[in-house]
Design a protein around this motif. Structure first.
Motif, short mmCIF file in Angstrom:
data_model
loop_
_atom_site.label_atom_id
_atom_site.label_comp_id
_atom_site.label_asym_id
_atom_site.label_seq_id
_atom_site.Cartn_x
_atom_site.Cartn_y
_atom_site.Cartn_z
N GLU A 1 0.75 -1.30 0.19
CA GLU A 1 -0.17 0.05 -0.07
C GLU A 1 0.95 1.48 -0.16
OE1 GLU A 1 -1.95 1.09 3.63
OE2 GLU A 1 -3.87 2.00 2.45
N ARG A 2 2.00 1.41 0.83
CA ARG A 2 2.84 2.49 0.96
C ARG A 2 3.58 2.80 -0.58
NH1 ARG A 2 6.08 2.67 5.74
NH2 ARG A 2 4.55 3.40 7.35
N ARG A 3 4.24 1.72 -0.89
CA ARG A 3 5.13 1.67 -2.34
C ARG A 3 4.04 2.28 -3.33
NH1 ARG A 3 9.50 2.55 -3.56
NH2 ARG A 3 10.25 0.56 -4.56
N GLN A 4 2.80 1.63 -3.31
CA GLN A 4 1.87 1.63 -4.59
C GLN A 4 1.33 3.12 -4.54
OE1 GLN A 4 -1.57 -0.30 -3.24
NE2 GLN A 4 -2.08 -1.15 -5.38
N SER A 5 0.85 3.50 -3.18
CA SER A 5 0.51 4.77 -3.21
C SER A 5 1.42 5.86 -3.47
CB SER A 5 -0.49 5.07 -1.80
OG SER A 5 0.53 5.00 -0.81
N ALA A 6 2.47 5.65 -2.95
CA ALA A 6 3.70 6.71 -3.22
C ALA A 6 3.85 6.60 -4.81
CB ALA A 6 4.82 6.18 -2.56
N MET A 7 4.24 5.39 -5.34
CA MET A 7 4.57 5.03 -6.76
C MET A 7 3.61 5.90 -7.81
SD MET A 7 7.60 4.25 -7.37
CE MET A 7 8.90 3.25 -6.98
N PHE A 8 2.42 5.64 -7.57
CA PHE A 8 1.81 6.39 -8.81
C PHE A 8 1.24 7.61 -8.52
CE2 PHE A 8 -2.47 6.26 -6.87
CZ PHE A 8 -2.93 4.92 -6.42
N GLN A 9 1.92 8.29 -7.12
CA GLN A 9 1.56 9.77 -7.13
C GLN A 9 3.12 10.23 -7.26
OE1 GLN A 9 0.45 9.90 -3.07
NE2 GLN A 9 -1.61 9.19 -3.56
N ASP A 10 3.90 9.56 -8.11
CA ASP A 10 5.47 9.91 -8.38
C ASP A 10 6.06 10.20 -7.08
OD1 ASP A 10 4.40 9.60 -10.78
OD2 ASP A 10 4.16 11.92 -11.40
N LEU B 1 8.55 8.21 -4.11
CA LEU B 1 9.45 6.97 -3.77
C LEU B 1 8.73 6.17 -2.63
CD1 LEU B 1 12.87 7.96 -4.63
CD2 LEU B 1 11.74 6.22 -5.79
N GLY B 2 8.35 7.02 -1.66
CA GLY B 2 7.51 6.38 -0.56
C GLY B 2 8.48 6.30 0.50
N PRO B 3 7.86 5.70 1.90
CA PRO B 3 8.92 5.47 2.79
C PRO B 3 9.08 3.85 2.76
CG PRO B 3 6.50 5.56 3.71
CD PRO B 3 6.52 5.78 2.37
N TYR B 4 10.39 3.66 2.58
CA TYR B 4 10.87 2.35 2.42
C TYR B 4 12.40 2.29 2.83
CZ TYR B 4 12.85 2.69 -2.33
OH TYR B 4 13.62 3.31 -3.33
N MET B 5 12.98 3.25 3.24
CA MET B 5 14.52 3.24 3.25
C MET B 5 14.88 2.87 4.67
SD MET B 5 15.84 6.25 1.44
CE MET B 5 15.27 7.53 2.61
N GLY B 6 14.10 2.72 5.77
CA GLY B 6 14.39 2.28 7.01
C GLY B 6 15.01 0.97 6.98
N GLY B 7 16.12 0.65 7.91
CA GLY B 7 16.75 -0.40 7.72
C GLY B 7 17.83 -0.77 9.00
N PHE C 1 19.16 -4.85 0.11
CA PHE C 1 20.00 -3.76 0.91
C PHE C 1 19.86 -2.33 0.36
CE2 PHE C 1 21.73 -7.76 1.39
CZ PHE C 1 22.38 -7.92 2.70
N TYR C 2 20.01 -1.53 0.72
CA TYR C 2 19.92 0.10 0.32
C TYR C 2 21.23 0.61 0.96
CZ TYR C 2 19.47 4.19 -1.59
OH TYR C 2 19.59 5.42 -2.46
N GLY D 1 12.11 -2.56 1.98
CA GLY D 1 11.12 -1.55 2.64
C GLY D 1 10.38 -2.38 3.74
N GLY D 2 10.45 -3.48 3.94
CA GLY D 2 9.72 -4.18 4.83
C GLY D 2 9.99 -3.80 6.36
N LEU D 3 11.31 -3.61 6.38
CA LEU D 3 11.87 -3.22 7.87
C LEU D 3 11.26 -1.88 8.19
CD1 LEU D 3 15.61 -4.53 7.96
CD2 LEU D 3 13.30 -5.39 9.15
N HIS D 4 11.12 -0.95 7.32
CA HIS D 4 10.32 0.37 7.42
C HIS D 4 9.06 0.20 8.11
CE1 HIS D 4 10.93 4.69 6.45
NE2 HIS D 4 9.73 4.61 6.92
N ALA D 5 8.20 -0.44 7.72
CA ALA D 5 7.03 -0.83 8.18
C ALA D 5 7.07 -1.17 9.61
CB ALA D 5 6.20 -1.84 7.13
N LEU D 6 8.09 -2.30 9.68
CA LEU D 6 8.23 -2.88 11.03
C LEU D 6 8.30 -1.74 12.20
CD1 LEU D 6 8.09 -5.51 12.65
CD2 LEU D 6 10.62 -5.39 12.28
#
Lengths: 468, 195
Positions: free
Chosen positions: A32-41, A43-49, A127-128, A136-141
Motif C-alpha cells: 500500500e505504501r509503495r503503491q500509493s507513493a509510486m503512482f503519485q510519483d 518513492l515512498g517510505p521504505y528506506m528504514g533498515g 539492501f540499500y 522496505g519491509g523493515l521500515h513498516a516494522l
C-alpha cells in the motif's frame, strides 16, 4: 476430542492466522505504501533498515556471483539429468555416490537453478546503501514499533473501560473470521505421496484444511463480521470527542446498512451452490465447468453479485471510497481520533487483517477458493487428457506432479495467491477513488445496491428453475 | 444584464454506471505504478529522491557555505579590507587585520587577515559579502549548505576552516587571476609616482 484433533485445529489456526498476520498484513502494508507513493510519483517510505557491518555490504557482489555460479551448476546438472533421462538411464547415477535417480536429480536441479538465480538477482535489492531494508519491509516494522512505544493517551473524561476495550473488539472479527475459511482440499494423511482416485471415498485418517467446518459457515461470517460495528460505535462514544462521536455514528449506520447488501448479494450464490458451507462451495466450483471449458467459478455465474459484494465489503470495513466514518477532511480521523500508541495500531492491524480476510472470502466464494483449473484430486487433467507418463522414461515427473501432497500444496498456494491479488486490487481501489459524500454512500446502498441484489436473487432463481 | 445558461456536462450511461469510470481510474493508477516501479529508467516520473543517501545538486547560483579563495601559494586572497564585515547586515564576520612583516614583498602594499571568523548561525546567506569583496576572496559557490550539528561552536568557522572548503569545481582558487606586484600582467606600482 482426541489429541490429534486438537493438535490439528491448533496447527490450522496458526496457519491461517500466521498467513494473515505474517504474510498478508506486512505485504499489504508494504504494497500500500509503495503503491500509493509510486503512482503519485513519490518513492515512498521504505528506506528504514538495519545498519550492516561494512564487510557484508562489500561482499554482496561476491555473494551474488556465488549464487549465479551455483545456479549455473544446478542448471548444468539438470541438463545432464535431462540427457540421461532421454537415454533411459533411470538407474542411480553413481555420480557423487548419491543414492538418487536421474529423475529426482532432474526435478531437484530444475527447481533449484531458477530459485538460486532469482535469489541472486534479488539479493542486492534487499539492501540499500549500508542498510538491510528487505524492500522496505523493515521500515513498516519500525513504524509499528514506533507506534507501540509512543505515549498512550486516554482523554481525561473518556469512559476508560469502553475506551480500552474498543480496539480489542475491533480485532475480534479480524481473527474469528479465519476460522471457517477453507484453504485447501481434504488432506488424506496415509496417502501423501500416492496418487488418489478422482472419485469415491478414501478411508484412513483425513483432515479438512479448515479450522472449523460449520454447517452455517457463511452465516457465521456475517454474524462475526457484524461485531465490527460495535467496536467503531463504542470507540466513538467513549472518546469524549464530538468528531469521534460523529465518526462512530456514521460507522454504525453505514455498517448496518451495508450488512444488508452484503448478505443479500450472496443469496444468489447460496442458491447456486446449494449450501452454506464454504468448503462445499469450493468443491462445487471445482467439480463443475462453465460453458464447457471455463472453471465454474462464482464470478462467471454471478458477476453482479461479485461487484456488489466486493464494494459492499469495502464499505463494510469502512475503507476508501466508503471511509466517511474516518473522513479526515471533515471529522479529523473519525471514531479512532483520540486513540494513540498501541490501541491505534490495533485498529490499523484490524483494518489490514479485514482486507486479508475479506479477500480470502471473495476468493472462496467467487474465485473457486483453492481450485486450480485442470487440477483434480488425481492430479493434472485437462480436456479429458490425464497427465500420465507411466511406462516412459519420464514416469517420475507425473508421479511427483500427481502426488497428493504436491496437489494439495499447489492448491493452497493458488488460494493464497488469489486472495493476495484481490487484496492488492482492493488497496488499489482505495488509493484511486475519491471519497463518497455520506448521503451518496447511503443512497448507493439503499437505492442501488439493495434493489440490484434483490434483482440478482430473482433472476438467479428463475435461471436455476429454467436450467435445472 | 444578459444571462448565460451554462450547460451541465452531459453524463452518459457509462458515467452514471460508475464501473467503467472506476476501471479507467484503476487502469490509470496501475499503469503509473508499473511505469514508476518496473518501467524503463528514462520513463520513470518519480519526483522525490532518497534524501539522506542521495541529494539533489543545488542550482548554479545557490549561495552555500562560504569559502576563502586561495592564492597560488595557498594563503588567502583576502587583504583584510573589512569590506565584507562592513557590508554584512547580520554582522557575522569578524576580521583582525595584520601587516606583513618587514621585508615581505607585500609589506606596505596590502594587509592580511590574522583572524577571519564567520558565525554561520548568524549568517543570513544574503551574499552581500561576496558582492562587497574587491579581491574575489570570499565566495559562496561551494554548492553545499552548512552541515548540521548539535553544538553551537561547530558553526563558528575560522580562517583555516573557510580555506579548507573547495568550490563546486573542487578547486580552491577562482577563475579571476591575481596580479602580484612584479608580474608582467601587473599594471605596476611605483611609490615615486604616487600610486
Amino acid at each position: 476430542m482426541d489429541f490429534w484433533f486438537i493438535l490439528g485445529v491448533i496447527l490450522k489456526m496458526s496457519f491461517i492466522l500466521g498467513v494473515a498476520l505474517l504474510l498478508y498484513a506486512p505485504v499489504f502494508v508494504l504494497f500500500e505504501r509503495r503503491q500509493s507513493a509510486m503512482f503519485q510519483d513519490r518513492l515512498g517510505p521504505y528506506m528504514g533498515g538495519v545498519k550492516m557491518p561494512p564487510f557484508v555490504i562489500e561482499n554482496i557482489p561476491l555473494l551474488q556471483m556465488g549464487g549465479y555460479a551455483s545456479a549455473a551448476g544446478a542448471g548444468a546438472t539438470a541438463l545432464l539429468a535431462l540427457v540421461m533421462c532421454f537415454l533411459g538411464e533411470s538407474e542411480e547415477p553413481g555420480l557423487w555416490l548419491l543414492p538418487i535417480s536421474w529423475g529426482t536429480l532432474l526435478i531437484l536441479a530444475a527447481l533449484g537453478a531458477p530459485a538460486q538465480a532469482v535469489g541472486a538477482m534479488v539479493l542486492p535489492h534487499l539492501f540499500y546503501h549500508d542498510r538491510l531494508t528487505l524492500f522496505g519491509g523493515l521500515h513498516a516494522l519500525f513504524d509499528a514499533v514506533k507506534a507501540f512505544t509512543k505515549e498512550d493517551i486516554i482523554p481525561p473524561k473518556a469512559d476508560k473501560f469502553l475506551f480500552g476495550i474498543a480496539p480489542i473488539i475491533a480485532m475480534i472479527p479480524a481473527f474469528a473470521l479465519g476460522a471457517v475459511l477453507p484453504f485447501g482440499p481434504d488432506l488424506h494423511l496415509d496417502y501423501l505421496f500416492d496418487q488418489l482416485p478422482n472419485e469415491g471415498v478414501i478411508d484412513g485418517p483425513m483432515t479438512h484444511l479448515q479450522v472449523a467446518s460449520l454447517n452455517v459457515g457463511i452465516l457465521y461470517m456475517f454474524a462475526v463480521g457484524g461485531t465490527g460495528v460495535i467496536a467503531a460505535a463504542i470507540a466513538g462514544y467513549s472518546s469524549d470527542n464530538k468528531f469521534a462521536l460523529l465518526g462512530g455514528i456514521r460507522a454504525a449506520s453505514q455498517m448496518v446498512s451495508y450488512e444488508v447488501t452484503l448478505g443479500l448479494s450472496l443469496v444468489g450464490c447460496f442458491m447456486l451452490y446449494d449450501t452454506l458451507r464454504l468448503e462445499e462451495m469450493v468443491v462445487w466450483q471445482a467439480e463443475n465447468t462453465f460453458l464447457g471449458f471455463l472453471p465454474a467459478w462464482g464470478i462467471f455465474y454471478q458477476p453482479l453479485a461479485f461487484v456488489l459484494f466486493f464494494f459492499a465489503s469495502i464499505a463494510e470495513y469502512k475503507r476508501v471510497p466508503f471511509d466517511a466514518p474516518e473522513g479526515e477532511s471533515e471529522i479529523v480521523a473519525g471514531y479512532f481520533l483520540e486513540y494513540s500508541s498501541g490501541k491505534w495500531l490495533m485498529f490499523m492491524i484490524a483494518e489490514f487483517l479485514e482486507v486479508a480476510i475479506s479477500s480470502m472470502l471473495i476468493a472462496v466464494i467467487f474465485f473457486g477458493g483453492w481450485d486450480v483449473p485442470g487440477l483434480g484430486r488425481s492430479g493434472w487433467e485437462a480436456f479429458g487428457y490425464h497427465f500420465d507418463l507411466t511406462g516412459t522414461n519420464w514416469e517420475f515427473l507425473s508421479d511427483v506432479a500427481n502426488s497428493h501432497l504436491f496437489v494439495t500444496v499447489v492448491s493452497i498456494v493458488a488460494f493464497l495467491g488469489k486472495a493476495l491479488l484481490l487484496g492488492i486490487l482492493s488497496l488499489q481501489v482505495r488509493w484511486t477513488l475519491p471519497r463518497f459524500r455520506y448521503d451518496q454512500i447511503m443512497q448507493l446502498c439503499w437505492k442501488l445496491f439493495l434493489p440490484l441484489s434483490l434483482l440478482n436473487v430473482f433472476v438467479t432463481g428463475i435461471l436455476i428453475l429454467l436450467f435445472q | 444584464m444578459a444571462t448565460y445558461k451554462i450547460k451541465k456536462p452531459a453524463r452518459t450511461f457509462g458515467d452514471q454506471a460508475y464501473l467503467p469510470a472506476i476501471a479507467k481510474g484503476l487502469a490509470q493508477t496501475f499503469g503509473r505504478l508499473y511505469t514508476n516501479l518496473l518501467g524503463p529508467e528514462d520513463q520513470k516520473k518519480t519526483a522525490t529522491v532518497r534524501y539522506p543517501d542521495e541529494t539533489r545538486e543545488y542550482p548554479e547560483r545557490f549561495r552555500g557555505v562560504h569559502r576563502l579563495t586561495h592564492r597560488a601559494d595557498g594563503s588567502p586572497r583576502c587583504v583584510a579590507c573589512l569590506c565584507c564585515s562592513t557590508a554584512c547586515p547580520a554582522q557575522c564576520i569578524y576580521i583582525e587585520p595584520a601587516e606583513y612583516e618587514e621585508g615581505d614583498a607585500q609589506h606596505g602594499y596590502e594587509r592580511y587577515p590574522k583572524v577571519f571568523v564567520i558565525d554561520e548561525l548568524r549568517c543570513i546567506f544574503c551574499g552581500y559579502c561576496v558582492e562587497a569583496c574587491p579581491c574575489d576572496a570570499i565566495r559562496m559557490d561551494t554548492g553545499v549548505h552548512v552541515p548540521a550539528s548539535h553544538q553551537r561552536e561547530h558553526f563558528i568557522f575560522d580562517k583555516e576552516t573557510l580555506l579548507s572548503i573547495p568550490g563546486r569545481d573542487g578547486t580552491y582558487v577562482t577563475a579571476n587571476p591575481r596580479h602580484e606586484p612584479g608580474d608582467a600582467s601587473h599594471p605596476g606600482i611605483d611609490r615615486a609616482k604616487g600610486h
